[in-house]
Design a protein around this motif. Sequence first.
Motif, PDB file in Angstrom:
ATOM      1  N   GLY A  28       2.004   9.277 -27.374  1.00  0.00           N
ATOM      2  CA  GLY A  28       1.291   9.057 -28.628  1.00  0.00           C
ATOM      3  C   GLY A  28      -0.093   8.463 -28.466  1.00  0.00           C
ATOM      4  N   GLY A  29      -0.528   8.276 -27.246  1.00  0.00           N
ATOM      5  CA  GLY A  29      -1.825   7.665 -27.017  1.00  0.00           C
ATOM      6  C   GLY A  29      -2.956   8.673 -26.963  1.00  0.00           C
ATOM      7  N   HIS A  30      -4.113   8.191 -26.600  1.00  0.00           N
ATOM      8  CA  HIS A  30      -5.279   9.061 -26.444  1.00  0.00           C
ATOM      9  C   HIS A  30      -5.953   8.736 -25.119  1.00  0.00           C
ATOM     10  N   VAL A  31      -6.777   9.639 -24.659  1.00  0.00           N
ATOM     11  CA  VAL A  31      -7.451   9.462 -23.372  1.00  0.00           C
ATOM     12  C   VAL A  31      -8.455   8.309 -23.466  1.00  0.00           C
ATOM     13  N   SER A  32      -8.379   7.402 -22.500  1.00  0.00           N
ATOM     14  CA  SER A  32      -9.336   6.295 -22.450  1.00  0.00           C
ATOM     15  C   SER A  32     -10.713   6.809 -22.046  1.00  0.00           C
ATOM     16  N   VAL A  33     -11.739   6.168 -22.548  1.00  0.00           N
ATOM     17  CA  VAL A  33     -13.084   6.469 -22.067  1.00  0.00           C
ATOM     18  C   VAL A  33     -13.111   6.148 -20.573  1.00  0.00           C
ATOM     19  N   PRO A  34     -13.560   7.066 -19.723  1.00  0.00           N
ATOM     20  CA  PRO A  34     -13.549   6.834 -18.277  1.00  0.00           C
ATOM     21  C   PRO A  34     -14.149   5.478 -17.886  1.00  0.00           C
ATOM     22  N   HIS A  35     -13.375   4.708 -17.122  1.00  0.00           N
ATOM     23  CA  HIS A  35     -13.783   3.407 -16.578  1.00  0.00           C
ATOM     24  C   HIS A  35     -14.031   2.355 -17.649  1.00  0.00           C
ATOM     25  N   SER A  36     -13.492   2.578 -18.858  1.00  0.00           N
ATOM     26  CA  SER A  36     -13.636   1.579 -19.917  1.00  0.00           C
ATOM     27  C   SER A  36     -12.600   0.468 -19.789  1.00  0.00           C
ATOM     28  N   ARG A  37     -11.609   0.648 -18.924  1.00  0.00           N
ATOM     29  CA  ARG A  37     -10.585  -0.370 -18.667  1.00  0.00           C
ATOM     30  C   ARG A  37     -10.613  -0.704 -17.173  1.00  0.00           C
ATOM     31  N   PRO A  38     -11.707  -1.331 -16.713  1.00  0.00           N
ATOM     32  CA  PRO A  38     -11.939  -1.492 -15.270  1.00  0.00           C
ATOM     33  C   PRO A  38     -10.991  -2.441 -14.556  1.00  0.00           C
ATOM     34  N   TYR A  39     -10.128  -3.134 -15.309  1.00  0.00           N
ATOM     35  CA  TYR A  39      -9.127  -4.001 -14.704  1.00  0.00           C
ATOM     36  C   TYR A  39      -7.858  -3.231 -14.334  1.00  0.00           C
ATOM     37  N   MET A  40      -7.736  -1.987 -14.807  1.00  0.00           N
ATOM     38  CA  MET A  40      -6.535  -1.206 -14.534  1.00  0.00           C
ATOM     39  C   MET A  40      -6.459  -0.803 -13.059  1.00  0.00           C
ATOM     40  N   VAL A  41      -5.235  -0.841 -12.528  1.00  0.00           N
ATOM     41  CA  VAL A  41      -5.007  -0.551 -11.111  1.00  0.00           C
ATOM     42  C   VAL A  41      -3.888   0.469 -10.978  1.00  0.00           C
ATOM     43  N   TYR A  42      -4.125   1.482 -10.168  1.00  0.00           N
ATOM     44  CA  TYR A  42      -3.102   2.478  -9.862  1.00  0.00           C
ATOM     45  C   TYR A  42      -2.423   2.042  -8.574  1.00  0.00           C
ATOM     46  N   ILE A  43      -1.085   1.987  -8.587  1.00  0.00           N
ATOM     47  CA  ILE A  43      -0.306   1.493  -7.450  1.00  0.00           C
ATOM     48  C   ILE A  43       0.586   2.620  -6.941  1.00  0.00           C
ATOM     49  N   GLN A  44       0.567   2.830  -5.630  1.00  0.00           N
ATOM     50  CA  GLN A  44       1.347   3.939  -5.072  1.00  0.00           C
ATOM     51  C   GLN A  44       1.926   3.562  -3.717  1.00  0.00           C
ATOM     52  N   ASP A  45       3.166   3.986  -3.475  1.00  0.00           N
ATOM     53  CA  ASP A  45       3.757   3.844  -2.150  1.00  0.00           C
ATOM     54  C   ASP A  45       3.187   4.944  -1.260  1.00  0.00           C
ATOM     55  N   SER A  46       2.594   4.583  -0.148  1.00  0.00           N
ATOM     56  CA  SER A  46       1.886   5.550   0.689  1.00  0.00           C
ATOM     57  C   SER A  46       2.814   6.558   1.349  1.00  0.00           C
ATOM     58  N   ARG A  47       4.106   6.262   1.410  1.00  0.00           N
ATOM     59  CA  ARG A  47       5.047   7.191   2.047  1.00  0.00           C
ATOM     60  C   ARG A  47       5.794   8.056   1.034  1.00  0.00           C
ATOM     61  N   THR A  48       6.365   7.424   0.005  1.00  0.00           N
ATOM     62  CA  THR A  48       7.162   8.179  -0.974  1.00  0.00           C
ATOM     63  C   THR A  48       6.303   8.740  -2.104  1.00  0.00           C
ATOM     64  N   LYS A  49       5.083   8.201  -2.268  1.00  0.00           N
ATOM     65  CA  LYS A  49       4.169   8.584  -3.356  1.00  0.00           C
ATOM     66  C   LYS A  49       4.658   8.143  -4.730  1.00  0.00           C
ATOM     67  N   SER A  50       5.689   7.292  -4.784  1.00  0.00           N
ATOM     68  CA  SER A  50       6.103   6.728  -6.070  1.00  0.00           C
ATOM     69  C   SER A  50       4.989   5.817  -6.577  1.00  0.00           C
ATOM     70  N   ALA A  51       4.844   5.739  -7.903  1.00  0.00           N
ATOM     71  CA  ALA A  51       3.685   5.038  -8.464  1.00  0.00           C
ATOM     72  C   ALA A  51       4.041   4.138  -9.634  1.00  0.00           C
ATOM     73  N   CYS A  52       3.216   3.115  -9.846  1.00  0.00           N
ATOM     74  CA  CYS A  52       3.297   2.213 -10.986  1.00  0.00           C
ATOM     75  C   CYS A  52       1.876   1.853 -11.390  1.00  0.00           C
ATOM     76  N   ASP A  53       1.758   1.078 -12.449  1.00  0.00           N
ATOM     77  CA  ASP A  53       0.474   0.579 -12.898  1.00  0.00           C
ATOM     78  C   ASP A  53       0.389  -0.915 -12.609  1.00  0.00           C
ATOM     79  N   GLY A  54      -0.799  -1.446 -12.675  1.00  0.00           N
ATOM     80  CA  GLY A  54      -1.010  -2.873 -12.519  1.00  0.00           C
ATOM     81  C   GLY A  54      -2.377  -3.235 -13.084  1.00  0.00           C
TER      82      GLY A  54
END
Length: 237
Positions: A28-54
């Motif tokens: 139900g959301g909308h696309v954020s303006v690119p780089h308008s939320r500069p505190y957001m972090v993409y988190i990924q396991d380098s082996r399994t490629k599973s991901a979370c936010d931070g």
Amino acid sequence: MNICWFITILLLLHSCNPGDGMDHGIVGGHVSVPHSRPYMVYIQDSRTKSACDGFLVREDFVMTAAHCKKSHLKVYLGVSDTTLLPTGIEVDSFPHSSFENKPGNDIMLLKLKTRATLNKTVTIIDLPNPWNDKILKDCLVMGWGSTKYDHYSPSTVLRELNVTLKDLTNCFEPDVICNEDPFGPSQGDSGGPLICGGIAMGIVSFHMKKTEGYLTAYTRVSQHLQWINEIMKKNNI
């Protein structure tokens, strides 16, 4: 309740399985303006490629959910589109010692092995003050999770949604904020922030199906300020 929690955690993490990494976006959301939320972090396991936010809370610390803990995590700063990831930064993980794969204490700090360079696309978001943890009703949630509750809908860009908190009582544990709404975080949004008044008041923990929508639960950051300060002080190298 523990069974419901376990099932919901599996749902939140399902889109993080290898091969599912393209399924991103708040329901139900909308696309954020690119780089308008500069505190957001993409988190990924380098082996399994599973991901979370931070989200970045200090030049050397990212906050996320404890159930996002994996063995080979890397964090990616200044991300808008996950198809254009920068070089990942290795981290040391500090999940809350009382987290037991059920509601409560679902919080984790990631110590960056290389400090972040703050700029227009990488910044820190404030945490609540211990003397003022009042949560405003009008908040913002964002992440790289599924745009559908029942199945995945691909989107590689950060999405966000304005949410109005209706009832902060009768939740699972004292440190959990609950909100029932037809829209909100879904699979893959774990660990992202609930931002109220420009402050990171909560962490996306889990969601479950209710009669008239979905209940989303957030870890209440203000309940863990002492633990946060202790971890940061102990690992301030």
